[in-house]
Design a protein around this motif. Structure first.
Motif, PDB file in Angstrom:
ATOM      1  N   THR A   1      34.645 -20.174 -13.387  1.00  0.00           N
ATOM      2  CA  THR A   1      35.909 -20.753 -13.824  1.00  0.00           C
ATOM      3  C   THR A   1      36.733 -19.727 -14.590  1.00  0.00           C
ATOM      4  O   THR A   1      36.209 -18.768 -15.154  1.00  0.00           O
ATOM      5  CB  THR A   1      35.682 -21.980 -14.737  1.00  0.00           C
ATOM      6  N   ASN A   2      38.033 -19.973 -14.609  1.00  0.00           N
ATOM      7  CA  ASN A   2      38.956 -19.132 -15.347  1.00  0.00           C
ATOM      8  C   ASN A   2      38.595 -19.129 -16.832  1.00  0.00           C
ATOM      9  O   ASN A   2      38.622 -18.094 -17.496  1.00  0.00           O
ATOM     10  CB  ASN A   2      40.383 -19.653 -15.137  1.00  0.00           C
ATOM     11  N   ASP A   3      38.233 -20.315 -17.354  1.00  0.00           N
ATOM     12  CA  ASP A   3      37.884 -20.423 -18.770  1.00  0.00           C
ATOM     13  C   ASP A   3      36.684 -19.544 -19.117  1.00  0.00           C
ATOM     14  O   ASP A   3      36.655 -18.899 -20.171  1.00  0.00           O
ATOM     15  CB  ASP A   3      37.572 -21.882 -19.144  1.00  0.00           C
ATOM     16  N   LEU A   4      35.694 -19.508 -18.216  1.00  0.00           N
ATOM     17  CA  LEU A   4      34.503 -18.715 -18.494  1.00  0.00           C
ATOM     18  C   LEU A   4      34.830 -17.221 -18.447  1.00  0.00           C
ATOM     19  O   LEU A   4      34.356 -16.444 -19.286  1.00  0.00           O
ATOM     20  CB  LEU A   4      33.395 -19.050 -17.490  1.00  0.00           C
ATOM     21  N   GLN A   5      35.648 -16.808 -17.504  1.00  0.00           N
ATOM     22  CA  GLN A   5      36.041 -15.391 -17.436  1.00  0.00           C
ATOM     23  C   GLN A   5      36.788 -14.975 -18.700  1.00  0.00           C
ATOM     24  O   GLN A   5      36.484 -13.946 -19.308  1.00  0.00           O
ATOM     25  CB  GLN A   5      36.929 -15.162 -16.216  1.00  0.00           C
ATOM     26  N   GLU A   6      37.766 -15.773 -19.091  1.00  0.00           N
ATOM     27  CA  GLU A   6      38.552 -15.436 -20.277  1.00  0.00           C
ATOM     28  C   GLU A   6      37.698 -15.484 -21.534  1.00  0.00           C
ATOM     29  O   GLU A   6      37.820 -14.627 -22.419  1.00  0.00           O
ATOM     30  CB  GLU A   6      39.742 -16.383 -20.392  1.00  0.00           C
ATOM     31  N   GLY A   7      36.826 -16.490 -21.632  1.00  0.00           N
ATOM     32  CA  GLY A   7      35.943 -16.590 -22.795  1.00  0.00           C
ATOM     33  C   GLY A   7      34.985 -15.425 -22.881  1.00  0.00           C
ATOM     34  O   GLY A   7      34.710 -14.904 -23.973  1.00  0.00           O
ATOM     35  N   ALA A   8      34.481 -14.985 -21.723  1.00  0.00           N
ATOM     36  CA  ALA A   8      33.568 -13.847 -21.695  1.00  0.00           C
ATOM     37  C   ALA A   8      34.272 -12.576 -22.140  1.00  0.00           C
ATOM     38  O   ALA A   8      33.719 -11.771 -22.910  1.00  0.00           O
ATOM     39  CB  ALA A   8      32.990 -13.680 -20.292  1.00  0.00           C
ATOM     40  N   GLU A   9      35.485 -12.372 -21.660  1.00  0.00           N
ATOM     41  CA  GLU A   9      36.230 -11.171 -22.035  1.00  0.00           C
ATOM     42  C   GLU A   9      36.563 -11.165 -23.520  1.00  0.00           C
ATOM     43  O   GLU A   9      36.463 -10.127 -24.189  1.00  0.00           O
ATOM     44  CB  GLU A   9      37.504 -11.083 -21.193  1.00  0.00           C
ATOM     45  N   SER A  10      36.922 -12.325 -24.067  1.00  0.00           N
ATOM     46  CA  SER A  10      37.247 -12.391 -25.498  1.00  0.00           C
ATOM     47  C   SER A  10      36.013 -12.200 -26.366  1.00  0.00           C
ATOM     48  O   SER A  10      36.113 -11.783 -27.527  1.00  0.00           O
ATOM     49  CB  SER A  10      37.918 -13.731 -25.824  1.00  0.00           C
ATOM     50  N   ALA A  11      34.838 -12.492 -25.815  1.00  0.00           N
ATOM     51  CA  ALA A  11      33.584 -12.320 -26.557  1.00  0.00           C
ATOM     52  C   ALA A  11      32.974 -10.941 -26.322  1.00  0.00           C
ATOM     53  O   ALA A  11      31.833 -10.689 -26.740  1.00  0.00           O
ATOM     54  CB  ALA A  11      32.592 -13.410 -26.162  1.00  0.00           C
ATOM     55  N   ASP A  12      33.703 -10.053 -25.652  1.00  0.00           N
ATOM     56  CA  ASP A  12      33.237  -8.690 -25.357  1.00  0.00           C
ATOM     57  C   ASP A  12      31.980  -8.673 -24.501  1.00  0.00           C
ATOM     58  O   ASP A  12      31.148  -7.759 -24.606  1.00  0.00           O
ATOM     59  CB  ASP A  12      32.995  -7.904 -26.659  1.00  0.00           C
TER      60      ASP A  12
ATOM     61  N   GLY B   1      34.279 -12.196  -6.473  1.00  0.00           N
ATOM     62  CA  GLY B   1      33.286 -12.727  -7.390  1.00  0.00           C
ATOM     63  C   GLY B   1      33.373 -12.086  -8.765  1.00  0.00           C
ATOM     64  O   GLY B   1      33.824 -10.942  -8.919  1.00  0.00           O
ATOM     65  N   ALA B   2      32.935 -12.825  -9.756  1.00  0.00           N
ATOM     66  CA  ALA B   2      32.851 -12.294 -11.123  1.00  0.00           C
ATOM     67  C   ALA B   2      31.539 -12.750 -11.723  1.00  0.00           C
ATOM     68  O   ALA B   2      31.172 -13.929 -11.620  1.00  0.00           O
ATOM     69  CB  ALA B   2      34.029 -12.774 -11.965  1.00  0.00           C
ATOM     70  N   TYR B   3      30.817 -11.817 -12.331  1.00  0.00           N
ATOM     71  CA  TYR B   3      29.526 -12.138 -12.940  1.00  0.00           C
ATOM     72  C   TYR B   3      29.521 -11.615 -14.371  1.00  0.00           C
ATOM     73  O   TYR B   3      29.915 -10.469 -14.630  1.00  0.00           O
ATOM     74  CB  TYR B   3      28.368 -11.522 -12.149  1.00  0.00           C
ATOM     75  N   VAL B   4      29.094 -12.475 -15.297  1.00  0.00           N
ATOM     76  CA  VAL B   4      29.100 -12.135 -16.718  1.00  0.00           C
ATOM     77  C   VAL B   4      27.689 -11.790 -17.174  1.00  0.00           C
ATOM     78  O   VAL B   4      26.731 -12.514 -16.864  1.00  0.00           O
ATOM     79  CB  VAL B   4      29.631 -13.315 -17.562  1.00  0.00           C
ATOM     80  N   THR B   5      27.543 -10.697 -17.915  1.00  0.00           N
ATOM     81  CA  THR B   5      26.253 -10.318 -18.485  1.00  0.00           C
ATOM     82  C   THR B   5      26.431  -9.925 -19.948  1.00  0.00           C
ATOM     83  O   THR B   5      27.518  -9.532 -20.376  1.00  0.00           O
ATOM     84  CB  THR B   5      25.619  -9.138 -17.729  1.00  0.00           C
ATOM     85  N   THR B   6      25.351 -10.017 -20.682  1.00  0.00           N
ATOM     86  CA  THR B   6      25.350  -9.575 -22.070  1.00  0.00           C
ATOM     87  C   THR B   6      25.141  -8.068 -22.127  1.00  0.00           C
ATOM     88  O   THR B   6      24.885  -7.413 -21.114  1.00  0.00           O
ATOM     89  CB  THR B   6      24.224 -10.270 -22.855  1.00  0.00           C
ATOM     90  N   ALA B   7      25.210  -7.524 -23.333  1.00  0.00           N
ATOM     91  CA  ALA B   7      25.045  -6.076 -23.512  1.00  0.00           C
ATOM     92  C   ALA B   7      23.626  -5.611 -23.206  1.00  0.00           C
ATOM     93  O   ALA B   7      23.392  -4.413 -23.031  1.00  0.00           O
ATOM     94  CB  ALA B   7      25.423  -5.684 -24.936  1.00  0.00           C
ATOM     95  N   ASP B   8      22.680  -6.550 -23.137  1.00  0.00           N
ATOM     96  CA  ASP B   8      21.279  -6.181 -22.917  1.00  0.00           C
ATOM     97  C   ASP B   8      20.929  -5.973 -21.450  1.00  0.00           C
ATOM     98  O   ASP B   8      19.849  -5.472 -21.132  1.00  0.00           O
ATOM     99  CB  ASP B   8      20.357  -7.272 -23.488  1.00  0.00           C
ATOM    100  N   VAL B   9      21.836  -6.380 -20.550  1.00  0.00           N
ATOM    101  CA  VAL B   9      21.512  -6.388 -19.128  1.00  0.00           C
ATOM    102  C   VAL B   9      22.608  -5.693 -18.336  1.00  0.00           C
ATOM    103  O   VAL B   9      23.794  -5.840 -18.623  1.00  0.00           O
ATOM    104  CB  VAL B   9      21.345  -7.836 -18.615  1.00  0.00           C
ATOM    105  N   GLU B  10      22.197  -4.918 -17.329  1.00  0.00           N
ATOM    106  CA  GLU B  10      23.121  -4.330 -16.373  1.00  0.00           C
ATOM    107  C   GLU B  10      22.920  -5.005 -15.017  1.00  0.00           C
ATOM    108  O   GLU B  10      21.802  -5.392 -14.679  1.00  0.00           O
ATOM    109  CB  GLU B  10      22.866  -2.827 -16.227  1.00  0.00           C
ATOM    110  N   VAL B  11      24.005  -5.134 -14.263  1.00  0.00           N
ATOM    111  CA  VAL B  11      23.885  -5.781 -12.961  1.00  0.00           C
ATOM    112  C   VAL B  11      24.659  -4.999 -11.911  1.00  0.00           C
ATOM    113  O   VAL B  11      25.719  -4.429 -12.194  1.00  0.00           O
ATOM    114  CB  VAL B  11      24.394  -7.243 -13.021  1.00  0.00           C
TER     115      VAL B  11
END
Length: 491
Positions: free
Chosen positions: A231-242, A462-472
């Motif tokens: 979702t758009n909300d998840l992409q924007e939220g992920a970007e704002s959370a770095d 596609g867009a996939y969100v990961t934390t700083a601990d993981v590379e994809v």
């Protein structure tokens, strides 16, 4: 649909990868699985495939180390990897391949129906098998690199438990005791796996979460390592959370799939003018910009922009034109519109469903949404429960899309729609030499657009969100990154 978040008790370390998925696995049974989609992560944990896809999305060796066609393209010969054992101790060999493919071919799921060209599987010796085809099938290699190529233990194939308790030769073993079916799934390392270096995590946990807020909170807190940004909300939220957002060509065509072209459930859809009106009522560019955060290429075609079947000259056929849409509805006798009942996808795709509702309302189509759970979606579509719905189909080639949607046996042709011109072009495409297929496939795309068999919105990025601990690392043509594409950051 389920909401909420299952937390990692005690905070697992780098040896555990925790991913969120927007749907639970519909079935682990061979032949029953979706051909590609968000369920891939579950299946890849436990099953190897005959072929896999390289960094460019092309079929390459996996359990089959070599593969080649004969001169007629009707016999595919496979050389099999030696020394592979299923987790129940059964050997992987030609007999196991035959047993799996015979079961898959008899199944009615996407994975099984994609093997419809295979007339028999012939064991040559323990490490060689021939797939004898009733006709050339340009999409077969790609299918064997997707869920049609999954191999389960031959000793488990007849067990009804296989649908919920998979037994494969893959990098992980399903831990039923640590899992809650329909909610969260735990997979522990297969200590005897032949390619362990490609899977650096000892444990993989996959949580079914269809709530954007829950997924985003899990990513922010580190309880989840990765998730599709659906979702758009998840992409924007992920970007704002770095958080890291990886984009890629997913191979998905997203939009309104008009299944009921014969008008069995919604008589109006049996009129091509109504289907064309729906296409004119869609503001594709605005949906990409507003709903998808720019991650998509507007299109009226179901063959992807990078495929041989894509015809750039067709774009613009259904430029947003409400006057034209309303005129066509009136010509078809539906100036006052009509009503349909469709599945409610708002928990997962709220903005997309809102855009669809708005487009329908603009030409007086009234929609009632029926509740549905994630595990019911594919089965209900294949079973002909809906005249249309918002959906994504992910394919690696036009021939996969043909197999999924355009033949009488296609799982996503639930009302067995047919059209003489379309049928003839499908047959011609399948039998045309590879270097001449583009022209025929583009003619087929033209016919599909003219007859408005579908109402696509865009080729999805596609867009996939990961934390700083993981590379994809994503692979083009796959809706989610392969499980082998995940690694600890910096490894």
């Amino acid at each position: 649909m389920r909401r909420g978040l299952v937390l990692r008790v005690g905070g697992a370390g780098d040896d555990t990868l925790t991913l969120a998925a927007i749907t639970p696995p519909s079935s682990f049974a061979i032949g029953a699985m979706a051909q590609s989609g968000p369920e891939d992560t579950y299946y890849q944990a436990v099953y190897d495939k005959l072929l896999t896809q390289d960094a460019d999305g092309k079929p390459v060796a996996d359990l089959a180390t070599e593969f080649s066609y004969d001169e007629t393209n009707t016999t595919l010969s496979l050389t099999l990897r030696e020394g592979v054992t299923f987790t129940d101790g059964a050997a992987f060999d030609a007999d196991a391949v035959k047993a799996n493919l015979d079961v898959a071919r008899a199944a009615t799921g996407e994975a099984g129906t994609a093997l419809g060209s295979i007339s028999s599987v012939e064991v040559v010796d323990a490490t060689h098998v021939d797939l004898v085809l009733s006709r050339p099938d340009p999409g077969l290699l790609q299918s064997l690199a997707r869920s049609s190529g999954y191999m389960a233990s031959p000793d488990a194939l007849d067990s009804p438990d296989l649908a919920t308790n998979p037994v494969g030769s893959g990098p992980y073993v399903y831990d039923a005791d640590a899992s809650t079916a329909g909610s969260d799934y735990t997979f522990t390392r297969n200590e005897d796996y032949w390619d362990a270096d490609s899977y650096p995590f000892d444990t993989v946990e996959v949580q079914y979460l269809d709530d954007t807020t829950a997924v985003l909170n899990g990513l922010r807190s580190g309880q989840i390592d990765g998730s599709t940004a659906q979702t758009n909300d998840l992409q924007e939220g992920a970007e704002s959370a770095d958080l890291t957002v990886t984009t890629y060509t997913s191979g998905g065509i997203e939009g309104i799939y008009l299944w009921d072209r014969a008008g069995a459930l919604a008589p109006a859809l049996g009129d091509v003018r109504v289907r064309q009106a729906i296409n004119y009522a869609i503001d594709r560019q605005s949906i990409v910009d507003v709903v998808k955060n720019g991650l998509g290429q507007p299109t009226v075609q179901v063959f992807g922009p990078e495929s041989d079947g894509y015809d750039a000259s067709l774009e613009g056929t259904y430029d947003f034109d409400l006057d034209k849409a309303q005129e066509l509805m009136a010509e078809a006798g539906y100036a006052d519109g009509f009503s349909m009942t469709l599945p409610d996808f708002s928990p997962v795709y709220p903005d997309e469903q809102a855009a669809m509702t708005e487009a329908f309302a603009s030409i007086n189509i009234d929609v009632t949404y029926a509740p549905i759970t994630g595990d019911q979606v594919v089965g209900s579509i294949i079973g002909g429960q809906w005249p249309a719905n918002f959906f994504t189909l992910t394919t690696g080639s036009p021939f996969e899309m043909i197999g999924l949607t355009l033949t009488q046996q296609s799982p996503f042709n639930p009302f067995t729609s047919s059209d003489p011109a379309i049928d003839a072009l499908v047959q011609q495409a399948v039998t045309t030499p590879a270097d001449q297929q583009a022209d025929v496939l583009q003619q087929l795309s033209d016919q599909l657009v003219e007859q408005a068999w579908f109402a696509p919105w865009y080729a999805l990025e596609g867009a996939y969100v990961t934390t700083a601990d993981v590379e994809v690392t994503a692979v083009p043509g796959l809706s989610v990154p392969p499980l082998s594409g995940f690694a600890p950051a910096g490894s």
